[in-house]
Design a protein around this motif. Structure first.
Motif, PDB file in Angstrom:
ATOM      1  N   ASN A  53       0.841  -1.196   0.000  1.00 53.14           N
ATOM      2  CA  ASN A  53       0.000   0.000   0.000  1.00 53.14           C
ATOM      3  C   ASN A  53       0.878   1.249   0.000  1.00 53.14           C
ATOM      4  OD1 ASN A  53      -1.843   2.055   0.388  1.00 53.14           O
ATOM      5  ND2 ASN A  53      -2.925   1.038   2.069  1.00 53.14           N
TER       6      ASN A  53
ATOM      7  N   GLU B 208       0.626   3.858   2.999  1.00 51.32           N
ATOM      8  CA  GLU B 208       1.059   3.558   4.359  1.00 51.32           C
ATOM      9  C   GLU B 208       2.481   4.051   4.590  1.00 51.32           C
ATOM     10  OE1 GLU B 208      -1.620  -0.258   5.663  1.00 51.32           O
ATOM     11  OE2 GLU B 208       0.256  -0.662   4.597  1.00 51.32           O
TER      12      GLU B 208
ATOM     13  N   SER C   7      -1.063   3.885   8.993  1.00 53.33           N
ATOM     14  CA  SER C   7      -2.003   3.317   8.016  1.00 53.33           C
ATOM     15  C   SER C   7      -2.922   4.430   7.529  1.00 53.33           C
ATOM     16  CB  SER C   7      -2.807   2.183   8.648  1.00 53.33           C
ATOM     17  OG  SER C   7      -1.974   1.127   9.049  1.00 53.33           O
TER      18      SER C   7
ATOM     19  N   THR D  38      -4.992   6.790   4.337  1.00 53.82           N
ATOM     20  CA  THR D  38      -5.785   6.653   3.121  1.00 53.82           C
ATOM     21  C   THR D  38      -6.214   8.054   2.687  1.00 53.82           C
ATOM     22  OG1 THR D  38      -7.689   5.531   2.128  1.00 53.82           O
ATOM     23  CG2 THR D  38      -7.969   6.377   4.359  1.00 53.82           C
TER      24      THR D  38
END
Length: 269
Positions: free
Chosen positions: A98, A101, A125, A127
């Motif tokens: 990802n 991250e 984490s 987004t």
């Protein structure tokens, strides 16, 4: 002697029970991103040793078997649970697939804005929300360095095709550096208090100020794992369980002694 002994043993059992709860929580969060293990702290509480000398009413008795034992209460010691403290040792950095991250290597914490105000965390984490802002999985905005708490501190990526946070914390959007990601630390890490969900807040009485951190590296496409060592925690759990069992046996022994004092000795009169 047996009556006060049972209280000492009971305080020890309570202390070991608290320690077991702390160890169990560490084990339960061994796979939680950026979790920092806790450790239970105890001290010996001396009942009369913490009083002023003139307050203690110690009777004067003739030389006897009683005078071989303290009679001012200083022989009464108990286990006092001070509480827990968090160990902030580095967790291992694990690469992920990802690109949103981030993992911190070294000193520092991300800053988030929550409904309860500014919070700190090692959990990277991230987004994007529907407004193109860099947020946490809970939807809390991640901050850039700057003054105030308004939207100007939010990291706005919009429709950028190319963005990155360098190892030094520089935020580059489409090749242009637009600021630094906010990273905080403190000389005394005990100013940070766990709030849950990987979040930390400041203790009501802050001993040292929170400062910008500059001794860190940011790793893209990675997360920091917890610093819990399962082998050490399981070993400590076994030791604590055995100590707890020993204090239970001591309580039972004192209880039996008290029963004999109450039942058998009175018959001799």
């Amino acid at each position: 002697m047996s009556i006060k002994g049972i209280y000492t043993a009971t305080s020890g059992a309570i202390a070991q029970s608290d320690k077991l709860d702390t160890i169990a929580n560490n084990i339960a969060n061994a796979d939680t991103t950026a979790f920092k293990r806790d450790q239970q702290v105890f001290k010996e509480y001396l009942t009369s040793a913490e009083k002023e000398g003139e307050v203690i009413q110690a009777p004067v008795v003739p030389a006897s078997i009683d005078s071989f034992y303290p009679i001012d209460g200083k022989d009464k010691s108990y286990v006092d649970s001070v509480g827990t403290f968090t160990t902030f040792e580095q967790g291992s950095v694990r690469p992920t697939s990802n690109p949103l991250e981030r993992a911190i290597e070294g000193d520092g914490m991300w800053e988030w804005v929550t409904p309860n105000g500014l919070r700190y965390t090692r959990n990277g984490s991230f987004t994007l929300n529907n407004q193109g802002q860099l947020v946490t999985k809970q939807g809390f905005p991640v901050l850039r360095q700057g003054a105030g708490m308004g939207p100007a501190r939010f990291i706005q990526l919009g429709q950028a095709q190319d963005w990155n946070v360098s190892q030094d914390g520089d935020i580059a959007i489409d090749g242009e550096v637009t600021g630094k990601i906010a990273m905080s630390t403190a000389k005394d890490k005990n100013v940070f208090m766990k709030e849950g969900n990987s979040l930390y807040t400041l203790r009501p009485t802050v001993a040292s100020p929170v400062l910008p951190s500059n001794t860190f590296k940011v790793h893209q496409g990675a997360i920091e794992k917890s610093n819990v060592n399962l082998v050490n925690e399981m070993t400590e759990m076994i030791k604590t369980s055995r100590t707890f069992e020993a204090t239970q046996k001591a309580i039972q022994a004192y209880d039996q002694m008290n029963a004999r004092i109450a039942n058998d000795i009175t018959r001799l009169k």
